[in-house]
Design a protein around this motif. Sequence first.
Motif, PDB file in Angstrom:
ATOM      1  N   SER A 168      -4.908   0.995  -3.166  1.00  0.00           N
ATOM      2  CA  SER A 168      -4.564   2.793  -3.619  1.00  0.00           C
ATOM      3  C   SER A 168      -5.508   3.239  -4.594  1.00  0.00           C
ATOM      4  N   LYS A 169      -5.920   4.637  -4.494  1.00  0.00           N
ATOM      5  CA  LYS A 169      -7.693   4.583  -5.611  1.00  0.00           C
ATOM      6  C   LYS A 169      -6.814   4.313  -7.343  1.00  0.00           C
ATOM      7  N   LYS A 170      -5.969   5.029  -7.024  1.00  0.00           N
ATOM      8  CA  LYS A 170      -4.784   4.242  -8.772  1.00  0.00           C
ATOM      9  C   LYS A 170      -5.155   2.884  -9.220  1.00  0.00           C
ATOM     10  N   GLN A 171      -4.676   1.957  -7.668  1.00  0.00           N
ATOM     11  CA  GLN A 171      -4.507   0.822  -7.942  1.00  0.00           C
ATOM     12  C   GLN A 171      -5.994   0.364  -8.526  1.00  0.00           C
ATOM     13  N   TRP A 172      -6.994   0.778  -7.907  1.00  0.00           N
ATOM     14  CA  TRP A 172      -8.415   0.215  -8.097  1.00  0.00           C
ATOM     15  C   TRP A 172      -9.612   0.638  -9.028  1.00  0.00           C
ATOM     16  N   ARG A 173      -9.317   2.394 -10.016  1.00  0.00           N
ATOM     17  CA  ARG A 173      -9.044   2.072 -10.963  1.00  0.00           C
ATOM     18  C   ARG A 173      -8.760   1.517 -12.147  1.00  0.00           C
ATOM     19  N   SER A 174      -7.379   1.346 -11.225  1.00  0.00           N
ATOM     20  CA  SER A 174      -6.653   0.251 -13.104  1.00  0.00           C
ATOM     21  C   SER A 174      -7.221  -0.903 -12.593  1.00  0.00           C
ATOM     22  N   GLN A 176      -9.979  -1.502 -11.978  1.00  0.00           N
ATOM     23  CA  GLN A 176     -11.355  -2.026 -12.446  1.00  0.00           C
ATOM     24  C   GLN A 176     -11.947  -1.736 -14.071  1.00  0.00           C
ATOM     25  N   ASP A 177     -11.030  -0.608 -14.587  1.00  0.00           N
ATOM     26  CA  ASP A 177     -10.682  -0.873 -15.675  1.00  0.00           C
ATOM     27  C   ASP A 177     -10.376  -1.920 -16.321  1.00  0.00           C
TER      28      ASP A 177
END
Length: 414
Positions: A168-174, A176-177
């Motif tokens: 998900s976008k949230k998982q991808w962002r986490s 990535q960070d």
Amino acid sequence: MCAGLGVHSLSYDCSANTKTNRQTYLCCHCLENKQCLAEPERAQYGGGIIVNPGFDHNIEGWTVFGKGAIKEPMSKEGNRFIVANNRTQPLDSFSQKVSEGSDTVSVMFKTNGSEMVRGGQVIAKHGCWTLLKGGIVATFSSPVEILFKSKNSTVEIWADNISLQPFSKKQWRSLQDASIERLNFPFGCGTNHHILTNKDCQSWFVDSNTTQREGFKFTTFTNEMKWYSTEKKQGEENYTIADAMLKFTKENDISVRGHNIFWDNPKLQPEWKLGEAAAERMKSVVSRYKGELIAWDVMNENLHFHFYEDKFGENASAAAYATAYELDQEPKLLLNEFNTIEYSGDEASSPAKYIKKLQEILSFPGVSEMSAAIGLQGHFASGQPNLAYMRSGLDLLATTGLPIWFTSKCGSTT
């Protein structure tokens, strides 16, 4: 081995006399009583890359070339061999397609609307397993099929340990960070001749603004060092503008990447004949700016175009890198390309093809000590960039251990 019907064998003398009367031996395996054998020996090297060299599997892998027919008889001793018969032309025979044992394989995603999206690509080699890494950003909600593609329909595609993980976008962002190591990496901006006369441009480019950003410390001249800018007429070189721009950057402590020595695009070549002119161009521009630049784009867009290879042979680009390195050992020498990470549909410059070309250059004599770097242009179109594909491409390019430079950013907005 080939046998001709109705031909009498004679004892063969493998020696030959040269003009100096010194005896020279030809490579023809002068073994006593083996010039004509009742049964042939097995194929050397197991046939190498030839499929079915001893015809143990009928005539698998072999086809008719031209007209006529082929068949597989068997001798009294049980030896199988191939025969071309019913021939009417000299080249009527049998043939087999051979290659170096590698081919390009892509992973494709097919939507319900039959759209095909390339998610990644690899140059797979015979005899070993190669990782194919890729991904897509799903801009659709329908189910998809995952499949593998190779334009060479004569090869088999083998796959093992296949994985496809959605995020998900949230998982991808986490992720990535958590995975990005934040470094103070160099950041610059391209410039052109207007910076010599436009005071507002100069101020914007070099002045620090502590509330927003620092001034740029890196730049590339967009056109002013290119061949068509410095030699508009054959033999009349003019580096006035490039020299003035370089003086400005030095006074403001701005590092410059040279762009470019050659451009492989056939539409952007001088109108006069090349040959010695290309050699003079290389010597002139690299020697003039020796010690002044941090990098050079040696052969720009060398994957999409092959003008110099067509003119001077398949090693023309690699030879250009070797010559540039010989003239100036300090700057990093880049292979500068577009669509390597920004567009998965362009097979010509995929990360796998980029690495293959880079390896060809680095294996050329005279460049073993060359300081190379990866140059990636950013010709982004409008719409959602394929971040998953970009990340997988960068991961693949990073396996070379070379610095990765984003050399330009072009895009369109709506």
